[in-house]
Design a protein around this motif. Sequence first.
Motif, short mmCIF file in Angstrom:
data_model
loop_
_atom_site.label_atom_id
_atom_site.label_comp_id
_atom_site.label_asym_id
_atom_site.label_seq_id
_atom_site.Cartn_x
_atom_site.Cartn_y
_atom_site.Cartn_z
N ASP A 114 0.85 -1.19 0.00
CA ASP A 114 0.00 0.00 0.00
C ASP A 114 0.89 1.24 0.00
O ASP A 114 1.43 1.62 1.05
N PRO A 115 1.07 1.91 -1.15
CA PRO A 115 1.93 3.09 -1.21
C PRO A 115 1.49 4.22 -0.28
O PRO A 115 2.33 4.99 0.21
N TRP A 116 0.19 4.35 -0.03
CA TRP A 116 -0.30 5.42 0.85
C TRP A 116 0.09 5.15 2.30
O TRP A 116 0.33 6.08 3.07
N TYR A 117 0.14 3.89 2.68
CA TYR A 117 0.64 3.52 4.01
C TYR A 117 2.14 3.84 4.10
O TYR A 117 2.60 4.36 5.12
N GLU A 118 2.85 3.56 3.06
CA GLU A 118 4.29 3.86 3.05
C GLU A 118 4.53 5.36 3.19
O GLU A 118 5.42 5.80 3.93
N SER A 119 3.71 6.16 2.51
CA SER A 119 3.91 7.61 2.51
C SER A 119 3.52 8.26 3.83
O SER A 119 4.19 9.18 4.30
N ASN A 120 2.44 7.78 4.46
CA ASN A 120 1.90 8.46 5.64
C ASN A 120 2.30 7.82 6.96
O ASN A 120 2.39 8.53 7.97
N ILE A 121 2.52 6.52 6.99
CA ILE A 121 2.74 5.82 8.25
C ILE A 121 4.18 5.35 8.40
O ILE A 121 4.80 5.57 9.46
N ASN A 122 4.73 4.72 7.39
CA ASN A 122 6.12 4.24 7.52
C ASN A 122 7.11 5.38 7.71
O ASN A 122 8.19 5.18 8.29
N THR A 123 6.76 6.56 7.25
CA THR A 123 7.65 7.70 7.44
C THR A 123 7.73 8.13 8.90
O THR A 123 8.66 8.85 9.29
N LEU A 137 -6.13 -19.02 12.21
CA LEU A 137 -6.18 -17.77 12.96
C LEU A 137 -5.39 -16.71 12.20
O LEU A 137 -4.17 -16.82 12.04
N LEU A 138 -6.07 -15.71 11.72
CA LEU A 138 -5.46 -14.64 10.94
C LEU A 138 -5.51 -13.34 11.74
O LEU A 138 -6.54 -13.01 12.34
N LEU A 139 -4.42 -12.61 11.74
CA LEU A 139 -4.34 -11.33 12.44
C LEU A 139 -4.51 -10.20 11.43
O LEU A 139 -3.65 -10.01 10.57
N PRO A 140 -5.62 -9.44 11.48
CA PRO A 140 -5.83 -8.35 10.52
C PRO A 140 -5.17 -7.06 10.98
O PRO A 140 -5.36 -6.63 12.12
N ILE A 141 -4.40 -6.45 10.11
CA ILE A 141 -3.81 -5.14 10.37
C ILE A 141 -4.28 -4.19 9.28
O ILE A 141 -4.09 -4.46 8.09
N ASN A 142 -4.90 -3.11 9.67
CA ASN A 142 -5.54 -2.20 8.72
C ASN A 142 -4.53 -1.29 8.03
O ASN A 142 -3.60 -0.79 8.65
N THR A 143 -4.78 -1.07 6.75
CA THR A 143 -4.06 -0.07 5.97
C THR A 143 -5.10 0.74 5.19
O THR A 143 -6.31 0.55 5.36
N PHE A 144 -4.64 1.61 4.33
CA PHE A 144 -5.56 2.45 3.56
C PHE A 144 -6.14 1.71 2.36
O PHE A 144 -7.23 2.03 1.91
N ALA A 145 -5.40 0.74 1.81
CA ALA A 145 -5.83 0.08 0.58
C ALA A 145 -5.85 -1.43 0.68
O ALA A 145 -6.35 -2.09 -0.23
N GLY A 146 -5.32 -2.01 1.76
CA GLY A 146 -5.15 -3.46 1.76
C GLY A 146 -3.97 -3.81 0.87
O GLY A 146 -2.93 -3.16 0.89
N ILE A 147 -4.13 -4.83 0.06
CA ILE A 147 -3.09 -5.23 -0.89
C ILE A 147 -3.56 -4.88 -2.29
O ILE A 147 -4.56 -5.40 -2.78
N ILE A 148 -2.84 -3.98 -2.95
CA ILE A 148 -3.18 -3.58 -4.32
C ILE A 148 -2.58 -4.60 -5.28
O ILE A 148 -1.36 -4.81 -5.31
N GLN A 149 -3.45 -5.25 -6.06
CA GLN A 149 -2.96 -6.27 -6.99
C GLN A 149 -2.28 -5.60 -8.18
O GLN A 149 -2.77 -4.63 -8.71
#
Length: 752
Positions: A500-509, A740-752
Amino acid sequence: MESIEVESDILRRVRTLLRELDGHHPAFQCDRGMLRWTLHKKIDQNPSNSSILVGILVKELERAERSDYRHYIIPLLHTLMYAFIKAPCISEDLCSRVYDFCKKLLTLPKPFCTIGLDYAVRLKMERTAPGMLYQRMVISEQSLKNDLYPYTEKVFIFADPELLSEAICNALVTDTEAAQISQSPWVCMCYVIIHAMQAGLGEVCDISGLKRSLQDMPTSDLEHWFRQVVVAVECTGNEANADRSQYMEKLEEIYHAILSSRPAGDSLSGELQGIPLPNPNISFHLWTEDDQLWKELVLFIRPLSQSCEPDLLSQDLDNFEIQDIISDCECCKQTRFSVLSTDSGIERDLPAAAEESVAPCSAEIEQSRLQRKGGIKKKPSPLESVAFLQAGYNSPGMKQVTKPQRRSGIILEPATPLQRQHTARIVLLGDDRILGRLAQAYHSLRKRETRRVFLTPRLNLQFYHIPVVTGQPNTSTVANCPATSREELCEVARYLGRADPWYESNINTLCHMIPKLATMPSSPSKHLVTDLFLTDVIAYYVRMGIQPVYFQVYAVKIFFNDPAQEPAEDVFLTELRSSMQESITHRELAMSKKKMTLDGPGIDLTVTYRKVVVSNRVKEVAMSLRSTGLVMKAIPADEAEDLVCLNVNITEIIKNNNLSGRSFSAMANRLKTHGIKIRSTEQRPFTMCLDKDSRRVYRNVISMEVSPCLEPSYCLQKTMKFSLHEAEDVGLMKYMPKSLLLPINTFAGIIQ
């Protein structure tokens, strides 16, 4: 002329935001993560420019859709919707244009169609009842009491004090406390009323006069008009064929009624004014206890004011039940009477007097007849708990199953499930180690809910992750878990950033920005709510990041060299690392040196694993080798790879015989598997570390079994009817989540 300059400036900022997504402007690397924030802050300073921003973003979205620049669509759409919600007033034509674009996204693959559908549904209600999105967000985040929208949300920030510095923790506490300043329910109700009037009536509304009227109004009157506005907005927005003109008339009626409380005077209309969007209810927690997450969630559902005594949560959590706690409190104890019942339970056996008593009577007699005295609460059976979990579990691919109930002569209405009126947004601050703790806590919570369901049918649980890495790893961490570089400690965040590029831009920074902000000298502006950068970014993330990425949780069973020691069971999310354990006794040391001289370094292992093949068929492979260590990675290096797959890298020792004598070389043996068993054939122990956490190290291990962790409710259902090891799922188990799956929210999920 001024309008043209403003539009040009906003367009330049939006284009800069898009260039940042492409990574073509290294000059802006220092501003990464702040471009979106500064854009929205600029609009907050001059709310009349909201329509200009929304119009520019719609044009850019249409251009991106025509040019097939799909990586622009989701960032632009989230930026638009956030500005749309905060805008004082958006014209009907512009709202329809945004709505039409969202409908176009339904023809695209996931996640575009998913996000497009979500926003199209919201915009459809907003077109009919302007101000509805703002109103619902404020009501739920501030827990404003009303009858038509009884939802409440809370943001929990969890940080591990052993992973973050004290300066960072103190800075976060200061920011979260400052964010709650001037956010009383009274103020928030005023915001809802004023925003609804301005969004619906536009510039004809006298905002200054409305503010003065509300400020001089008693609290009871303010609550009355707040309820009136909520009824008008909710009833119109939820009605299928609602008439917008009738909604405007209702708002205008409320508006004039509020202004009539002031002395007569000229009603002035003016330009649009910005109504602040209050920060969500945020609490900061240092994660010091293993069951702290569950405790906080229980207190969120049932506050201490409803549980009588604060220390009641400290009792055995496995036997915890809210009703039991309340009945055990001194202030709630009642005498229990033992009554022998002669009622057969059959309706025709009731005496005539009993039948006559069913006739209409006073409310007091009816209430006393139906009051339950001296009863003992029946604990739900495991099957009842499973039924609740099936109804409440939110998992991808889960099908809803309903079984009609039939009874002779009686038509039973389907049981109405409990509404999830509470939403807990859990933000994990740190690196992969705190996510490992989250996997443990989530697994424990699911097991607890399987035994006695409480949270699942009442609570919507959302997880978020903000990576933060500070300082250098301590020596014990390096010794036990060598994979401690900053890049390796944030594998989950790096994966989410690639997906998710928007996660990279807003959160990973924020990974390196948060430590810098924590060490900055305090300034007067730092305590102003409008300048709280970190709190604003977290609020944006939890509000707009609603697309989950599901990570498989893995279970590991550990066997020790001491036969008297019971096997241990644990779970991990990102990594399992194993290395040869140093010999302790002189005899073991002498034997290991002799063995090393003959066979080389390391220990002999037997490895049995299920090989991953393209056809998805199970292929068992067994091999023996000599190794000095291995690493199991659950997070793939590429976002296109399967998340439910372990990448195992075994350092194998190869013996070479040549003329100069015997030599040894190390070779990387790479495997892809869903499950693996490893055993030390010579009973020499090794050390194992989970999720790169030095606090989760197991020593004297001689064997381990790793497999995808099963959902506890699935295990319960299967073991009650069949053996857990039977391959085929039949009946209801076909429709239950298995892993058992652990969901972690992002802005887009996984963009194919």
